[in-house]
Scaffold this motif. Structure first.
Motif, mmCIF file in Angstrom:
data_model
loop_
_atom_site.group_PDB
_atom_site.id
_atom_site.type_symbol
_atom_site.label_atom_id
_atom_site.label_comp_id
_atom_site.label_asym_id
_atom_site.label_seq_id
_atom_site.Cartn_x
_atom_site.Cartn_y
_atom_site.Cartn_z
ATOM 1 N N LEU A 57 -8.599 -14.572 8.763
ATOM 2 C CA LEU A 57 -9.162 -13.849 9.905
ATOM 3 C C LEU A 57 -9.904 -12.582 9.478
ATOM 4 C CD1 LEU A 57 -6.161 -14.224 12.373
ATOM 5 C CD2 LEU A 57 -8.309 -15.509 12.387
ATOM 6 N N GLY A 58 -9.920 -12.303 8.177
ATOM 7 C CA GLY A 58 -10.625 -11.142 7.666
ATOM 8 C C GLY A 58 -9.902 -9.832 7.836
ATOM 9 N N VAL A 59 -8.627 -9.868 8.264
ATOM 10 C CA VAL A 59 -7.880 -8.631 8.510
ATOM 11 C C VAL A 59 -7.597 -7.889 7.208
ATOM 12 C CG1 VAL A 59 -5.702 -7.682 9.384
ATOM 13 C CG2 VAL A 59 -6.856 -9.523 10.633
ATOM 14 N N LEU A 60 -7.232 -8.621 6.153
ATOM 15 C CA LEU A 60 -6.819 -7.966 4.907
ATOM 16 C C LEU A 60 -7.960 -7.226 4.220
ATOM 17 C CD1 LEU A 60 -4.472 -10.654 3.306
ATOM 18 C CD2 LEU A 60 -3.914 -8.848 4.937
ATOM 19 N N SER A 61 -9.205 -7.558 4.528
ATOM 20 C CA SER A 61 -10.340 -6.901 3.879
ATOM 21 C C SER A 61 -11.055 -5.914 4.797
ATOM 22 C CB SER A 61 -11.344 -7.956 3.387
ATOM 23 O OG SER A 61 -11.858 -8.708 4.476
ATOM 24 N N ARG A 62 -10.551 -5.690 5.991
ATOM 25 C CA ARG A 62 -11.182 -4.739 6.903
ATOM 26 C C ARG A 62 -11.110 -3.322 6.343
ATOM 27 N NH1 ARG A 62 -10.808 -6.069 13.071
ATOM 28 N NH2 ARG A 62 -10.799 -3.796 13.152
ATOM 29 N N ARG A 63 -12.108 -2.513 6.649
ATOM 30 C CA ARG A 63 -12.110 -1.125 6.175
ATOM 31 C C ARG A 63 -10.977 -0.311 6.788
ATOM 32 N NH1 ARG A 63 -16.593 -0.043 3.226
ATOM 33 N NH2 ARG A 63 -18.444 -1.362 3.541
ATOM 34 N N ASP A 64 -10.540 -0.687 7.973
ATOM 35 C CA ASP A 64 -9.464 0.060 8.629
ATOM 36 C C ASP A 64 -8.089 -0.552 8.386
ATOM 37 O OD1 ASP A 64 -9.977 -2.191 10.134
ATOM 38 O OD2 ASP A 64 -9.898 -1.179 12.077
ATOM 39 N N PHE A 65 -8.006 -1.523 7.480
ATOM 40 C CA PHE A 65 -6.693 -2.039 7.082
ATOM 41 C C PHE A 65 -6.081 -1.027 6.128
ATOM 42 C CE2 PHE A 65 -4.061 -5.085 4.436
ATOM 43 C CZ PHE A 65 -3.069 -5.224 5.400
ATOM 44 N N ARG A 66 -5.145 -0.264 6.615
ATOM 45 C CA ARG A 66 -4.724 0.977 5.964
ATOM 46 C C ARG A 66 -3.460 0.865 5.117
ATOM 47 N NH1 ARG A 66 -2.927 6.118 9.730
ATOM 48 N NH2 ARG A 66 -1.960 7.394 8.096
ATOM 49 N N THR A 67 -2.468 0.115 5.612
ATOM 50 C CA THR A 67 -1.143 0.166 4.988
ATOM 51 C C THR A 67 -0.448 -1.184 5.015
ATOM 52 O OG1 THR A 67 -0.896 2.450 5.796
ATOM 53 C CG2 THR A 67 1.097 1.345 5.041
ATOM 54 N N VAL A 68 0.259 -1.493 3.905
ATOM 55 C CA VAL A 68 1.228 -2.589 3.873
ATOM 56 C C VAL A 68 2.580 -1.971 3.540
ATOM 57 C CG1 VAL A 68 1.923 -4.771 2.827
ATOM 58 C CG2 VAL A 68 -0.514 -4.231 3.060
ATOM 59 N N ALA A 69 3.499 -2.013 4.482
ATOM 60 C CA ALA A 69 4.855 -1.493 4.276
ATOM 61 C C ALA A 69 5.807 -2.673 4.177
ATOM 62 C CB ALA A 69 5.264 -0.576 5.425
ATOM 63 N N SER A 70 6.630 -2.690 3.144
ATOM 64 C CA SER A 70 7.447 -3.891 2.909
ATOM 65 C C SER A 70 8.876 -3.541 2.542
ATOM 66 C CB SER A 70 6.827 -4.737 1.792
ATOM 67 O OG SER A 70 6.757 -4.002 0.586
ATOM 68 N N VAL A 71 9.753 -4.484 2.838
ATOM 69 C CA VAL A 71 11.185 -4.339 2.602
ATOM 70 C C VAL A 71 11.708 -5.607 1.931
ATOM 71 C CG1 VAL A 71 13.437 -4.002 3.683
ATOM 72 C CG2 VAL A 71 11.428 -2.891 4.660
ATOM 73 N N SER A 72 12.500 -5.457 0.879
ATOM 74 C CA SER A 72 13.274 -6.554 0.300
ATOM 75 C C SER A 72 12.402 -7.773 -0.004
ATOM 76 C CB SER A 72 14.438 -6.890 1.238
ATOM 77 O OG SER A 72 15.398 -7.688 0.592
ATOM 78 N N GLY A 73 12.672 -8.921 0.627
ATOM 79 C CA GLY A 73 11.868 -10.110 0.373
ATOM 80 C C GLY A 73 10.408 -9.906 0.696
ATOM 81 N N GLY A 74 10.109 -9.037 1.666
ATOM 82 C CA GLY A 74 8.729 -8.690 1.958
ATOM 83 C C GLY A 74 8.072 -7.949 0.814
ATOM 84 N N SER A 75 8.854 -7.167 0.061
ATOM 85 C CA SER A 75 8.299 -6.430 -1.076
ATOM 86 C C SER A 75 7.917 -7.355 -2.223
ATOM 87 C CB SER A 75 9.303 -5.380 -1.561
ATOM 88 O OG SER A 75 9.397 -4.312 -0.628
ATOM 89 N N ILE A 76 8.553 -8.506 -2.323
ATOM 90 C CA ILE A 76 8.204 -9.467 -3.368
ATOM 91 C C ILE A 76 6.802 -10.023 -3.118
ATOM 92 C CG2 ILE A 76 8.798 -11.698 -4.377
ATOM 93 C CD1 ILE A 76 11.758 -11.011 -3.777
ATOM 94 N N VAL A 77 6.522 -10.450 -1.882
ATOM 95 C CA VAL A 77 5.184 -10.975 -1.580
ATOM 96 C C VAL A 77 4.157 -9.847 -1.600
ATOM 97 C CG1 VAL A 77 5.425 -10.805 0.934
ATOM 98 C CG2 VAL A 77 3.871 -12.491 -0.037
ATOM 99 N N SER A 78 4.552 -8.652 -1.192
ATOM 100 C CA SER A 78 3.640 -7.511 -1.216
ATOM 101 C C SER A 78 3.236 -7.166 -2.644
ATOM 102 C CB SER A 78 4.295 -6.299 -0.551
ATOM 103 O OG SER A 78 3.412 -5.214 -0.471
#
Length: 423
Positions: A57-78
């Motif tokens: 959907l092009g979200v990850l490359s948007r200029r206003d895509f500012r932050t990825v905050a991750s926890v535990s299993g989410g931090s592995i994919v992050s």
């Protein structure tokens, strides 16, 4: 990846984070924040599907895509996403091609989740010469992450988006953040820049599920941390002299803390464990049950605040959870049924043991289709025109190629943990 905007920096001493809970008004909020919950490899693979659709959907490359905050299993994919973003060149609003995504994100992460990464570190702790070394397990886990997941160091993380890896400060009971430009929490303060430590240590701190895998010890100089609410003195110095971090999910399993106060758009992918009804089984059952009820309360309060804020227009965004189904967001949306989602997919174990191809495929499909449905319903402003068609990542594990009764049978043992791992 080189992103737009200013470089990452530690929160200022008078920042709203210092006061704890003073969210910015709607007019002052900026950018898109993505929160990836905990939940072991189940969360890792569920979020992998979510990220695939967000990329399309092009979200990850948007200029206003500012932050990825991750926890535990989410931090592995992050961590895997951050690693890929260090060498991919993105065009704003355009997706990473599917073959590149599969090569640089999906394939290495799937290879990592085919392995049991928790039993070896745990058994190492049982060796006679390690019995008195409480940090053996989590340090072995960090070494495993550095060997098989990512060799990045904090200083090499992409500038944009800002990747935040969340752990829990055991001394003050708040969310601790590792990032490229700073680390710390609003109680003990912030260090900017942080020590140039391996990203794998940050992931290990974020994903060291207690009591089996943690905690991770940090050796900190009290003078290096600035702007915290904790008063200086002997008590603070004593806490920092043996400072330890545990799994980020112990405090905030959805990773909302660094995002909800100041972002204009908040997207939450939640693969955390569901709370299920159980009859009383005696004292041994009740002790962890008391804790589970307290955890349920904290998660419910965060989720209710988020959904209420979205409904009232305080911020924009969407929430999707592993126990839901696309049909919840509207008729005619492709996806697994509500019954399969709650009774089977949401019951898949949340540890760091090896996952089968069937488990991985179903989780990635589920995360992908839920993300598509949630954004279509609640975050229409993020959708491009024309809308790329939703193409399930693993059609051989999705109807009509495979009936839900077959999937249910294949995953019938997926909720059971094995003491010495599956592979």
């Amino acid at each position: 990846m080189t992103g737009a905007g200013e470089s990452a920096h530690a929160p200022a001493p008078d920042d709203e984070q210092q006061g704890g809970y003073a969210p910015l008004p709607k007019g002052k909020r900026k950018g898109i924040g993505l929160c990836l919950s905990g939940g072991g490899f189940r969360a890792t693979l569920f979020h992998l599907g979510a990220l695939r659709r967000l990329n399309e959907l092009g979200v990850l490359s948007r200029r206003d895509f500012r932050t990825v905050a991750s926890v535990s299993g989410g931090s592995i994919v992050s961590a895997q996403l951050a690693d890929a973003f260090t060498h991919l060149v993105l065009t704003p609003g355009e997706a990473i091609p599917r073959d590149v995504w599969d090569r640089d994100v999906q394939a290495p992460l799937r290879a990592f989740t085919t392995k049991d990464v928790r039993t070896g570190p745990f058994l190492r702790r049982l060796l006679p010469w390690n019995l008195g070394r409480s940090g053996t397990t989590v340090e072995a886990l960090a070494q495993r992450y550095e060997r098989d997941l990512t060799r990045l160091r904090l200083a090499a993380l992409p500038l944009r988006p800002e990747f935040l890896f969340l752990a829990t400060d055991m001394a003050y009971g708040v969310s601790w953040v590792f990032s490229r430009g700073w680390m710390g929490d609003y109680q003990v303060g912030y260090m900017a820049p942080p020590p140039d430590i391996p990203l794998a240590r940050a992931v290990a701190a974020s994903a060291c599920f207690p009591p089996l895998l943690g905690p991770l010890r940090l050796r900190l100089d009290p003078g290096d941390l600035k702007g915290g609410s904790a008063p200086p003195g002997e008590a603070r110095a004593e806490c920092l002299s043996d400072f330890r971090l545990t799994d980020g999910g112990a405090y905030d399993n959805m990773g909302l803390e660094p995002v909800w106060k100041n972002h204009a758009v908040v997207l939450v992918s939640d693969a955390g464990a569901l709370f299920t009804s159980q009859s009383d089984r005696g004292l041994v059952w009740r002790v962890p049950r008391y804790q589970a009820i307290q955890e349920r309360q904290a998660r419910a309060l965060r989720k209710r605040w988020l959904i209420a804020s979205l409904a009232e227009g305080v911020l924009e965004g969407a929430y999707w959870g592993v126990g839901s189904a696309p049909s919840h967001y509207g008729p005619g949306l492709a996806g697994y049924s509500k019954e399969l989602a709650r009774e089977v997919i949401a019951e898949i174990r949340t540890d760091l043991d090896a996952f089968t191809d069937a488990e991985a495929a179903v989780l990635e499909n589920h995360g992908y289709l839920l993300t598509d449905a949630a954004l279509r319903r609640h975050a229409v402003s993020l959708l491009p025109d024309p809308l790329p068609p939703a193409m399930v990542p693993h059609p051989d594990w999705f109807p009509p190629a495979r009936a839900e009764r077959e999937i249910r049978w294949e995953l019938r043992h997926s909720g059971k943990r094995k003491a010495f791992g599956r592979g």
